[in-house]
Write a protein that holds these residues in place. Structure first.
Motif, PDB file in Angstrom:
ATOM      1  N   GLN A 153      -0.820   7.280   2.646  1.00  0.00           N
ATOM      2  CA  GLN A 153      -1.292   8.784   2.702  1.00  0.00           C
ATOM      3  C   GLN A 153      -1.378   9.417   4.048  1.00  0.00           C
ATOM      4  OE1 GLN A 153      -4.121   9.263  -0.191  1.00  0.00           O
ATOM      5  NE2 GLN A 153      -3.141   8.564  -1.953  1.00  0.00           N
ATOM      6  N   GLU A 163      -5.560   0.501  -6.641  1.00  0.00           N
ATOM      7  CA  GLU A 163      -5.515   1.664  -6.232  1.00  0.00           C
ATOM      8  C   GLU A 163      -7.083   1.547  -5.303  1.00  0.00           C
ATOM      9  OE1 GLU A 163      -5.809   4.190  -9.544  1.00  0.00           O
ATOM     10  OE2 GLU A 163      -3.836   3.834 -10.258  1.00  0.00           O
ATOM     11  N   THR A 194      -4.667   7.363   5.137  1.00  0.00           N
ATOM     12  CA  THR A 194      -5.279   6.496   4.131  1.00  0.00           C
ATOM     13  C   THR A 194      -4.137   5.599   3.385  1.00  0.00           C
ATOM     14  OG1 THR A 194      -6.871   8.253   3.802  1.00  0.00           O
ATOM     15  CG2 THR A 194      -6.542   6.824   1.862  1.00  0.00           C
ATOM     16  N   GLN A 225     -13.056   2.345   3.842  1.00  0.00           N
ATOM     17  CA  GLN A 225     -12.919   3.439   3.585  1.00  0.00           C
ATOM     18  C   GLN A 225     -14.475   4.055   3.698  1.00  0.00           C
ATOM     19  OE1 GLN A 225     -10.401   5.549   4.197  1.00  0.00           O
ATOM     20  NE2 GLN A 225     -10.531   6.911   2.568  1.00  0.00           N
ATOM     21  N   VAL A 234      -3.650   3.352  -0.014  1.00  0.00           N
ATOM     22  CA  VAL A 234      -4.046   2.908  -1.231  1.00  0.00           C
ATOM     23  C   VAL A 234      -3.371   1.945  -1.710  1.00  0.00           C
ATOM     24  CG1 VAL A 234      -4.526   3.835  -3.715  1.00  0.00           C
ATOM     25  CG2 VAL A 234      -4.604   5.390  -1.749  1.00  0.00           C
ATOM     26  N   HIS A 235      -4.066   0.718  -2.120  1.00  0.00           N
ATOM     27  CA  HIS A 235      -3.313  -0.514  -2.656  1.00  0.00           C
ATOM     28  C   HIS A 235      -2.657  -0.183  -4.100  1.00  0.00           C
ATOM     29  CE1 HIS A 235      -2.827  -4.574  -4.595  1.00  0.00           C
ATOM     30  NE2 HIS A 235      -2.954  -5.004  -3.220  1.00  0.00           N
ATOM     31  N   TYR A 256       0.943  -1.143   0.082  1.00  0.00           N
ATOM     32  CA  TYR A 256      -0.117   0.025   0.077  1.00  0.00           C
ATOM     33  C   TYR A 256       0.915   1.269   0.017  1.00  0.00           C
ATOM     34  CZ  TYR A 256      -3.918  -3.123   1.367  1.00  0.00           C
ATOM     35  OH  TYR A 256      -4.694  -4.179   1.438  1.00  0.00           O
ATOM     36  N   ALA A 258      -8.866   2.249  -1.753  1.00  0.00           N
ATOM     37  CA  ALA A 258      -8.250   2.806  -0.794  1.00  0.00           C
ATOM     38  C   ALA A 258      -8.967   2.331   0.574  1.00  0.00           C
ATOM     39  CB  ALA A 258      -8.928   4.346  -0.964  1.00  0.00           C
TER      40      ALA A 258
END
Length: 636
Positions: free
Chosen positions: A97, A116, A109, A172, A111-112, A94, A118
């Motif tokens: 963020q 992508e 956060t 998320q 994100v893979h 990941y 989240a």
């Protein structure tokens, strides 16, 4: 080793979502159920069973799907064998963020990198004790099971851990907070308040059914799933930080954390503290009472301590008269003992239902939130943290006109049943769900929107909560030790009456005078102008400084841990570093790293002539003396 690397690469290509959407559920004989993967099946057995099942419905498996199916089942098998994975995989899988300045510091956060997708990443420090860590592991497993079965709880997809932290990857929820949803509306009704409270109770119900409690429910514990007007409300915070503190305090009765004074940042934010139940809230500090150990600003005139607290001695905070009998403390002890005797009696009457006390704390928080959603302000709010604690422990709830003149009697009855001073007298979650105000969704309430004062009150309260979090997060990252003392001195100059609080405008003047005008400007543009209100926001600068200190301590520990791992891995000791252990003979490796030395020097009070080499030599010698006698590896 090769299989592990292969598994990581496969997980980059196929996510848990793909598995759930594309694989049929398999039932096992040993505890397996519909909708879950078969337990204790080898990879070949699982794949073979699934291939046979697939063939019944679609004939021969398409060749291009062979590899995808095999990979998915391999991942599922790996995840069954190891429910908690190494935190070192997180940055591989990941992109992390960091949170915004006005968001909780322990959330981010993730994100893979391939899909992508989240996720919300929640990070918590582990408790120190072995027993406490076992309780944490059990709680996390319960969370995974509950979140999979309850739509009102954000799903816990994955769990990662290292020696210091546990990381939860959650569903998320991007629909915003309860505050944001209400304030973007032109009107808000009592019926809508009842709907929101019902969703919160439904989220807490599985906790209490599994004999666990949350402990720190606030409106910020919930998020809407998406921006849709009818998006479901989900619980995204699970009270882990407070639980870890209490578990450690119970395991380490002497030398451990103080169970009555949890060092949790949310308990130093007045806009979160107002929702805390009296049985979990810190005690109110009486006038003239000595400050607790480790606090920065408990008394006007105190010099304070540094961010990490590594250099604080007990003699620096406890007065010379500590050996004398404290009559107030003795009275408190007697009162606590009387309360304990009463609790034991009622425990026996309730057939040993010990968890009821802490489950009732969640009900108290729900009652306080319901109060807020009916009038726009919380029931126990005051300008200072100590005054809030006093109101919580007194439990005085009043429905002041004109703010409550349009609210139904059923709503007042619901709030009163939740905010009973004795935890044994409060309603349960199931009883609350069957309360007429919840069951009929306030159908007896007056029609139309709330009074205009509701939006004004709520906007003012929300603005204050955002300022508290933003300033604490920003100053924790920017301030050094001497900056904290300058800030405290300036605050006391403005607060000439010694109340411990002032307005947000006063806070801006202090920051500008200290050369942080950009922070003062950010407060104006982000909050004061965006949330216009004729009244002022009051800030408890004493609690704010303690909140900054706690955040700085967490930042320091996280940075030190990250660089400790880096140094160990760079010197071929990655395994020991991941476990948090280092041999005594390798101490020089750590204390010769310039980044680690810089972190340590930042926590040392500035002293003329003090050199880095002297500090490192002193620390290294102290560690050797302590642990060499125990003949064990150094545990950092």
């Amino acid at each position: 080793m090769g299989a592990g690397v292969c598994c990581v690469q496969k997980r980059l290509d196929f996510t848990v979502d793909w598995i759930g959407e594309n694989l049929a559920p398999v039932s096992g004989e040993e505890g397996g159920s519909s909708g879950s993967f078969a337990p204790r099946a080898t990879s070949s057995q699982a794949y073979s069973a699934h291939s046979q099942s697939y063939g019944k419905w679609s004939g021969q498996l398409p060749r291009e799907d062979d590899f995808a199916e095999e990979v998915a089942w391999q991942i599922a098998t790996d995840r069954r064998q190891q429910l908690v994975e190494a935190a070192s995989l997180l940055p591989v899988l990941y992109e992390i963020q960091p949170p915004e300045p006005d968001e909780s510091p322990h959330t981010a956060t993730a994100v893979h990198r391939k899909t992508e997708v989240a996720r919300q990443l929640a990070t918590f420090q582990k408790p120190r004790g072995a027993s406490a860590q076992e309780r944490l592991n059990s709680y996390v497993l319960t969370l995974q099971r509950m979140s999979a079965d309850c739509e009102a709880v954000a799903t816990v997809f994955e769990v990662f851990e290292d020696y210091m932290n546990v990381h939860l990857l959650l569903e998320q929820c991007t629909g915003g907070t309860i505050y944001e949803r209400i304030l973007e509306r032109q009107y808000f009704t009592e019926q809508e308040s009842a709907v929101l409270i019902k969703h919160m109770l439904e989220a807490l119900a599985p906790f209490h059914e599994n004999n666990v409690f949350h402990g720190s429910v606030t409106p910020d514990s919930f998020r809407f799933l998406n921006q849709s007007p009818h998006a479901p409300l989900k619980l995204v915070d699970f009270g882990i930080e407070l639980k870890a503190h209490r578990w450690d305090a119970v395991e380490h009765v002497t030398g451990g954390p103080d169970i009555q004074n949890p060092r949790c940042p949310h308990l130093f934010e007045t806009c979160k503290l107002v929702f805390c139940a009296p049985e979990l809230a810190p005690p109110q500090k009486r006038k003239g009472q000595q400050p607790t150990q480790g606090t920065l600003t408990s008394q006007p005139g105190s010099e304070g301590t540094g961010a990490s607290g590594l250099w604080l001695e007990a003699e620096d905070v406890v007065g010379a008269g500590r050996d004398l009998i404290d009559e107030e403390l003795l009275a408190d002890v007697l009162d606590e003992h009387a309360d304990w005797v009463e609790e034991q009696r009622k425990n026996r009457e309730l057939s040993g239902n010990y968890n009821k006390k802490f489950e009732a704390a969640d009900i108290w928080s729900i009652g306080a939130i319901a109060f807020l959603l009916l009038c726009g302000y919380p029931p126990f709010f005051a300008p200072s943290r100590n005054a809030i604690l006093g109101r919580i422990h007194r439990g005085e709830v009043t429905f002041d006109p004109p703010f409550w003149s349009k609210i139904s009697e059923e709503a007042k009855s619901f709030v009163t049943s939740c905010l009973q001073q004795s935890c044994w007298d409060r309603t349960s979650v199931q009883e609350a769900l069957h309360h007429p105000w919840i069951q009929r969704l306030a159908d007896s309430s007056p029609s139309g929107s709330m009074f205009a004062s509701f939006m004004l009150n709520l906007r003012r309260f929300y603005r204050t909560s955002l300022i508290e979090v933003f300033v604490a997060n920003t100053l924790a990252a920017k301030f050094r030790r001497e900056d904290l003392h300058d800030f405290l001195r300036r605050c006391r100059e403005i607060d000439m009456c010694g109340t411990g609080f002032f307005t947000a405008s006063d806070l801006k003047h202090v920051l500008t005078a200290l050369g942080h005008g950009w922070i003062a400007e950010a407060i104006s543009t982000r909050f004061l102008l965006a949330f216009r209100h004729p009244g002022e926001s009051y800030i408890d600068y004493m609690a704010l400084l303690d909140s900054i200190q706690l955040r700085q301590q967490r930042i320091f520990e996280d940075e030190l841990w990250r660089h400790f791992q880096r140094v160990c891995q760079g010197n071929g000791r990655g395994g020991d570093g991941a476990r948090g252990h280092l041999a005594i003979g390798d101490l020089g490796i750590v204390f010769s790293d310039p980044v680690i030395v810089g972190l340590l020097m930042r926590e040392v009070p500035e002293t003329p002539g003090l050199e880095e080499a002297a500090v490192c030599h002193r620390l290294q010698g102290s560690l050797r003396d302590i642990f060499l006698a125990k003949c064990c590896p150094v545990n950092l």
